[in-house]
Design a protein around this motif. Sequence first.
Motif, short mmCIF file in Angstrom:
data_model
loop_
_atom_site.label_atom_id
_atom_site.label_comp_id
_atom_site.label_asym_id
_atom_site.label_seq_id
_atom_site.Cartn_x
_atom_site.Cartn_y
_atom_site.Cartn_z
N ALA A 28 0.81 -1.21 0.00
CA ALA A 28 0.00 0.00 0.00
C ALA A 28 0.85 1.27 0.00
O ALA A 28 0.37 2.33 -0.39
N HIS A 29 2.10 1.16 0.45
CA HIS A 29 2.99 2.31 0.54
C HIS A 29 4.43 1.89 0.26
O HIS A 29 4.76 0.70 0.34
N VAL A 30 5.25 2.89 0.00
CA VAL A 30 6.70 2.68 -0.07
C VAL A 30 7.29 3.24 1.22
O VAL A 30 6.60 3.93 1.98
N ALA A 31 8.56 2.95 1.47
CA ALA A 31 9.18 3.30 2.75
C ALA A 31 9.10 4.78 3.09
O ALA A 31 8.85 5.15 4.24
N VAL A 32 9.29 5.65 2.11
CA VAL A 32 9.28 7.09 2.40
C VAL A 32 7.91 7.54 2.92
O VAL A 32 7.83 8.44 3.77
N ASP A 33 6.84 6.91 2.48
CA ASP A 33 5.50 7.26 2.95
C ASP A 33 5.34 6.98 4.44
O ASP A 33 4.76 7.78 5.18
N VAL A 34 5.83 5.82 4.88
CA VAL A 34 5.66 5.46 6.29
C VAL A 34 6.62 6.22 7.19
O VAL A 34 6.28 6.59 8.31
N VAL A 35 7.83 6.49 6.70
CA VAL A 35 8.77 7.31 7.48
C VAL A 35 8.19 8.71 7.66
O VAL A 35 8.24 9.28 8.76
N ALA A 36 7.62 9.27 6.61
CA ALA A 36 6.99 10.59 6.71
C ALA A 36 5.81 10.54 7.67
O ALA A 36 5.58 11.51 8.42
N GLY A 37 5.08 9.44 7.69
CA GLY A 37 3.96 9.30 8.61
C GLY A 37 4.40 9.32 10.07
O GLY A 37 3.78 9.98 10.91
N VAL A 38 5.47 8.59 10.38
CA VAL A 38 6.00 8.59 11.75
C VAL A 38 6.49 9.99 12.11
O VAL A 38 6.21 10.50 13.20
N ALA A 39 7.23 10.61 11.20
CA ALA A 39 7.78 11.95 11.48
C ALA A 39 6.66 12.97 11.71
O ALA A 39 6.73 13.77 12.66
N LEU A 40 5.64 12.94 10.87
CA LEU A 40 4.53 13.89 11.02
C LEU A 40 3.78 13.64 12.32
O LEU A 40 3.50 14.58 13.08
N GLY A 41 3.44 12.39 12.60
CA GLY A 41 2.70 12.07 13.82
C GLY A 41 3.48 12.41 15.08
O GLY A 41 2.94 13.01 16.02
N ALA A 42 4.77 12.07 15.12
CA ALA A 42 5.59 12.35 16.30
C ALA A 42 5.79 13.86 16.47
O ALA A 42 5.72 14.38 17.60
N SER A 43 6.03 14.57 15.38
CA SER A 43 6.21 16.03 15.46
C SER A 43 4.94 16.70 15.98
O SER A 43 4.99 17.60 16.82
N TYR A 44 3.82 16.26 15.46
CA TYR A 44 2.53 16.80 15.90
C TYR A 44 2.34 16.58 17.40
O TYR A 44 1.96 17.49 18.14
N LEU A 45 2.64 15.36 17.88
CA LEU A 45 2.49 15.07 19.31
C LEU A 45 3.42 15.92 20.16
O LEU A 45 3.04 16.36 21.26
N LEU A 46 4.65 16.14 19.70
CA LEU A 46 5.58 16.99 20.45
C LEU A 46 5.06 18.41 20.58
O LEU A 46 5.15 19.03 21.65
N VAL A 47 4.51 18.95 19.50
CA VAL A 47 3.94 20.30 19.54
C VAL A 47 2.75 20.34 20.48
O VAL A 47 2.63 21.25 21.32
N VAL A 48 1.86 19.36 20.38
CA VAL A 48 0.68 19.32 21.25
C VAL A 48 1.11 19.21 22.71
O VAL A 48 0.56 19.91 23.59
N ALA A 49 2.09 18.36 23.02
CA ALA A 49 2.55 18.21 24.40
C ALA A 49 3.14 19.52 24.93
O ALA A 49 2.90 19.90 26.08
N ALA A 50 3.91 20.22 24.11
CA ALA A 50 4.50 21.49 24.53
C ALA A 50 3.41 22.52 24.79
O ALA A 50 3.46 23.25 25.80
N VAL A 51 2.43 22.60 23.93
CA VAL A 51 1.32 23.54 24.12
C VAL A 51 0.52 23.17 25.38
O VAL A 51 0.14 24.03 26.18
N TRP A 52 0.29 21.88 25.58
CA TRP A 52 -0.46 21.42 26.74
C TRP A 52 0.25 21.77 28.03
O TRP A 52 -0.35 22.25 28.98
N ARG A 53 1.57 21.55 28.07
CA ARG A 53 2.33 21.89 29.28
C ARG A 53 2.28 23.40 29.55
O ARG A 53 2.15 23.82 30.69
N ARG A 54 2.40 24.18 28.52
CA ARG A 54 2.36 25.64 28.68
C ARG A 54 0.99 26.08 29.17
O ARG A 54 0.86 26.97 30.03
N TYR A 55 -0.06 25.47 28.63
CA TYR A 55 -1.42 25.80 29.01
C TYR A 55 -1.71 25.44 30.47
O TYR A 55 -2.41 26.15 31.16
N ARG A 56 -1.12 24.34 30.93
CA ARG A 56 -1.39 23.87 32.29
C ARG A 56 -0.72 24.73 33.35
O ARG A 56 -1.06 24.64 34.52
N ARG A 57 0.26 25.55 33.00
CA ARG A 57 0.97 26.37 34.00
C ARG A 57 0.11 27.44 34.56
O ARG A 57 -0.69 28.08 34.27
#
Length: 194
Positions: free
Chosen positions: A165-194
Amino acid sequence: MAVVAGATLGRDATLVLTVFATLVSLLGDPSLLLALVTGLTVLDRERWVPVLAVTLGGYALTLGVETALAVPARTATAPPVAAESLPSLLRPLYEREAASDGYALPSGHVVAATVVWLQLAWPGAVGTRPGKDRLRAALAARRARIGLAATVVGLVAWSRVFLGAHVAVDVVAGVALGASYLLVVAAVWRRYRR
């Protein structure tokens, strides 16, 4: 005779791997993961609404990136086996999971798996945090959950490539996008909780 036996064993192993990959791919199916998180939210809104919000945000981000990049679906190889060689119960799942329609980059299954499974493995990044008196045990448990979630994400990524269904670059990009998104959300969440 040994060549025939080896060919049969190879076909059987491919069939078993195909069934495994099909089932593993479901662990990243965006529709199923959204249904899972929505069901958990119905059971306990206070705990799961933030998880649902982050999941929906990840889904929207994936659709936006796929649409912006507009990389057509592509496959590195043909699916590993013909659908007719699978048990009839698995054929519709296999055909759905091995399909490469729509956009290819990033893999929606891999982004969804990354966002949902890593989010569930990391309580406190979004939602509630463990009590301070249990911090050491909580950190050890968190590491184990993150390891398990990362394994699930890796298996989903492998399954998408194995099924064609995919080639390797598609899944690597998927992991990178998902992990980057979670890091941003976690940073915003921590800032919001202060």
